[in-house]
Design a protein around this motif. Structure first.
Motif, PDB file in Angstrom:
ATOM      1  N   LEU A   4      -5.629   9.807  -2.127  1.00 38.21           N
ATOM      2  CA  LEU A   4      -7.408   9.318  -1.686  1.00 38.21           C
ATOM      3  C   LEU A   4      -6.280   8.054  -0.445  1.00 38.21           C
ATOM      4  CD1 LEU A   4      -8.785   8.341  -5.084  1.00 38.21           C
ATOM      5  CD2 LEU A   4      -9.444  10.035  -3.203  1.00 38.21           C
ATOM      6  N   GLU A   5      -5.461   7.415  -0.910  1.00 34.00           N
ATOM      7  CA  GLU A   5      -4.992   6.570   0.378  1.00 34.00           C
ATOM      8  C   GLU A   5      -4.469   7.078   1.683  1.00 34.00           C
ATOM      9  OE1 GLU A   5      -3.445   5.492  -3.394  1.00 34.00           O
ATOM     10  OE2 GLU A   5      -2.878   6.993  -2.122  1.00 34.00           O
ATOM     11  N   LEU A  13      -1.977   0.081  -1.650  1.00 34.35           N
ATOM     12  CA  LEU A  13      -2.445  -0.403  -0.029  1.00 34.35           C
ATOM     13  C   LEU A  13      -0.777  -0.316   0.277  1.00 34.35           C
ATOM     14  CD1 LEU A  13      -4.060  -3.816  -1.488  1.00 34.35           C
ATOM     15  CD2 LEU A  13      -4.927  -1.766  -0.612  1.00 34.35           C
ATOM     16  N   GLU A  14       0.409  -0.464  -0.178  1.00 33.25           N
ATOM     17  CA  GLU A  14       1.359  -0.419   0.395  1.00 33.25           C
ATOM     18  C   GLU A  14       1.403   1.404   1.702  1.00 33.25           C
ATOM     19  OE1 GLU A  14       6.772  -0.792   1.191  1.00 33.25           O
ATOM     20  OE2 GLU A  14       4.993  -1.265  -0.895  1.00 33.25           O
ATOM     21  N   LEU A  15       1.390   2.116   0.402  1.00 31.01           N
ATOM     22  CA  LEU A  15       0.943   3.538   0.983  1.00 31.01           C
ATOM     23  C   LEU A  15       0.026   3.460   1.918  1.00 31.01           C
ATOM     24  CD1 LEU A  15       1.680   6.171   1.296  1.00 31.01           C
ATOM     25  CD2 LEU A  15       0.214   6.933  -0.525  1.00 31.01           C
ATOM     26  N   VAL A  68       1.652  -4.072   6.357  1.00 33.64           N
ATOM     27  CA  VAL A  68       1.875  -3.502   6.135  1.00 33.64           C
ATOM     28  C   VAL A  68       3.056  -4.716   4.937  1.00 33.64           C
ATOM     29  CG1 VAL A  68       3.968  -2.292   5.443  1.00 33.64           C
ATOM     30  CG2 VAL A  68       2.541  -1.401   7.146  1.00 33.64           C
ATOM     31  N   ARG A  69       3.986  -5.000   5.858  1.00 30.19           N
ATOM     32  CA  ARG A  69       4.458  -6.921   5.636  1.00 30.19           C
ATOM     33  C   ARG A  69       4.008  -7.718   4.607  1.00 30.19           C
ATOM     34  NH1 ARG A  69       5.912  -7.293  11.320  1.00 30.19           N
ATOM     35  NH2 ARG A  69       7.946  -6.370  11.894  1.00 30.19           N
ATOM     36  N   GLU A  70       2.404  -7.897   4.742  1.00 28.19           N
ATOM     37  CA  GLU A  70       1.912  -8.806   3.647  1.00 28.19           C
ATOM     38  C   GLU A  70       1.537  -7.789   2.225  1.00 28.19           C
ATOM     39  OE1 GLU A  70      -1.547  -9.593   5.690  1.00 28.19           O
ATOM     40  OE2 GLU A  70      -0.760 -10.583   7.341  1.00 28.19           O
ATOM     41  N   VAL A  71       1.239  -7.414   2.760  1.00 30.48           N
ATOM     42  CA  VAL A  71       1.412  -6.037   0.906  1.00 30.48           C
ATOM     43  C   VAL A  71       2.786  -5.806   0.353  1.00 30.48           C
ATOM     44  CG1 VAL A  71       1.859  -3.843   1.225  1.00 30.48           C
ATOM     45  CG2 VAL A  71      -0.167  -4.895   0.223  1.00 30.48           C
TER      46      VAL A  71
END
Length: 262
Positions: free
Chosen positions: A201-202, A225-227, A257-260
């Motif tokens: 789904l990502e 969320l990272e994926l 990506v960094r933030e998650v």
């Protein structure tokens, strides 16, 4: 030595009885994708493969299966080696229409959910790790983008490190050019099944337009969320490599990506 001659789209219509012999088969070239050349008629769409990546017979089977599940999509009418002929849905791509009715995105996500609920083709569920990021795009864009040493390291790690996934059968390319809408921006249907298959789904979300993505994040709880941002980073980098997106957008996705992760 030259390769095989590309078929004439009007002749393909005649071959399958969709245009009478001696009558003009009016077809207008549309914007070509990476895999197919597309020709639009009043009632039909002819797609002709540009390379071996196109599998028109499989796309036709998937579209018929999607129709059987109630998905609004174009019906394939004929296909053969390197080409396919489809009914033309009444409307234009959402990108061309330039506006979306308030209900369009929910209707699109509802169609996608019909695909997620029941795979369109038989086959084994794939391994539960994602590693489809293509780090070759990083090196290919190094001079143009001016990647710093830290950015190079970050991109390679993000794209090459395996990430666990929950496999899902998805359409995989539900962005503006593959969404058909009427002149008021109302949803008509979803086209182009060339990227459909087992992903996650990502992965499905990574291809969505911003408003659809916003609704999907609320509708499909539990997304990694990272994926999601890693897959979207891979997509943005590919688009930037071919001049369809500024590198500033790739850097913005790197920050996501960094933030998650933090």
């Amino acid at each position: 030595m030259s390769g095989p001659r590309s078929p004439d789209p009007a002749e393909l219509l005649r071959r399958h009885g969709l245009c009478r012999e001696g009558s003009p088969c009016v077809l207008v070239p549309a914007r070509h994708g990476l895999v197919n050349r597309v020709f639009l008629g009043e009632r039909y769409v002819v797609r002709i493969a540009k390379n071996a990546l196109a599998d028109h017979a499989r796309e036709a089977r998937l579209a018929l299966a999607a129709l059987g599940r109630g998905v609004r999509t174009a019906r394939p009418l004929a296909w053969g080696q390197g080409y396919s002929i489809w009914e033309r849905l009444p409307g234009r791509s959402l990108k061309e229409v330039g506006k979306a009715h308030a209900e369009l995105w929910d209707e699109l996500l509802a169609d996608l959910e019909k695909v997620h609920a029941d795979p369109l083709e038989p086959g084994p569920i794939p391994p539960r790790f994602w590693k489809s990021g293509d780090s070759s795009h990083v090196e290919a864009t190094r001079a143009e983008a001016g990647w710093s040493a830290e950015e190079l390291e970050f991109l390679r790690a993000a794209l090459e490190t395996p990430h666990p996934v929950r496999p899902a059968y998805v359409h995989g390319d539900a962005f503006g050019e593959n969404i058909v809408a009427d002149e008021q921006g109302r949803y008509v249907g979803l086209i182009d099944w060339g990227c459909a298959g087992w992903q996650s789904l990502e992965y499905e979300c990574s291809r969505l337009e911003p408003r659809a993505l916003e609704l999907a994040l609320k509708r499909w709880r539990g997304l990694d969320l990272e994926l999601l941002w890693k897959i979207r980073l891979d997509l943005f980098l590919l688009m930037a490599r071919y001049g369809r997106l500024p590198f500033a957008e790739v850097r913005r996705m790197m920050q996501q990506v960094r933030e998650v992760r933090s």
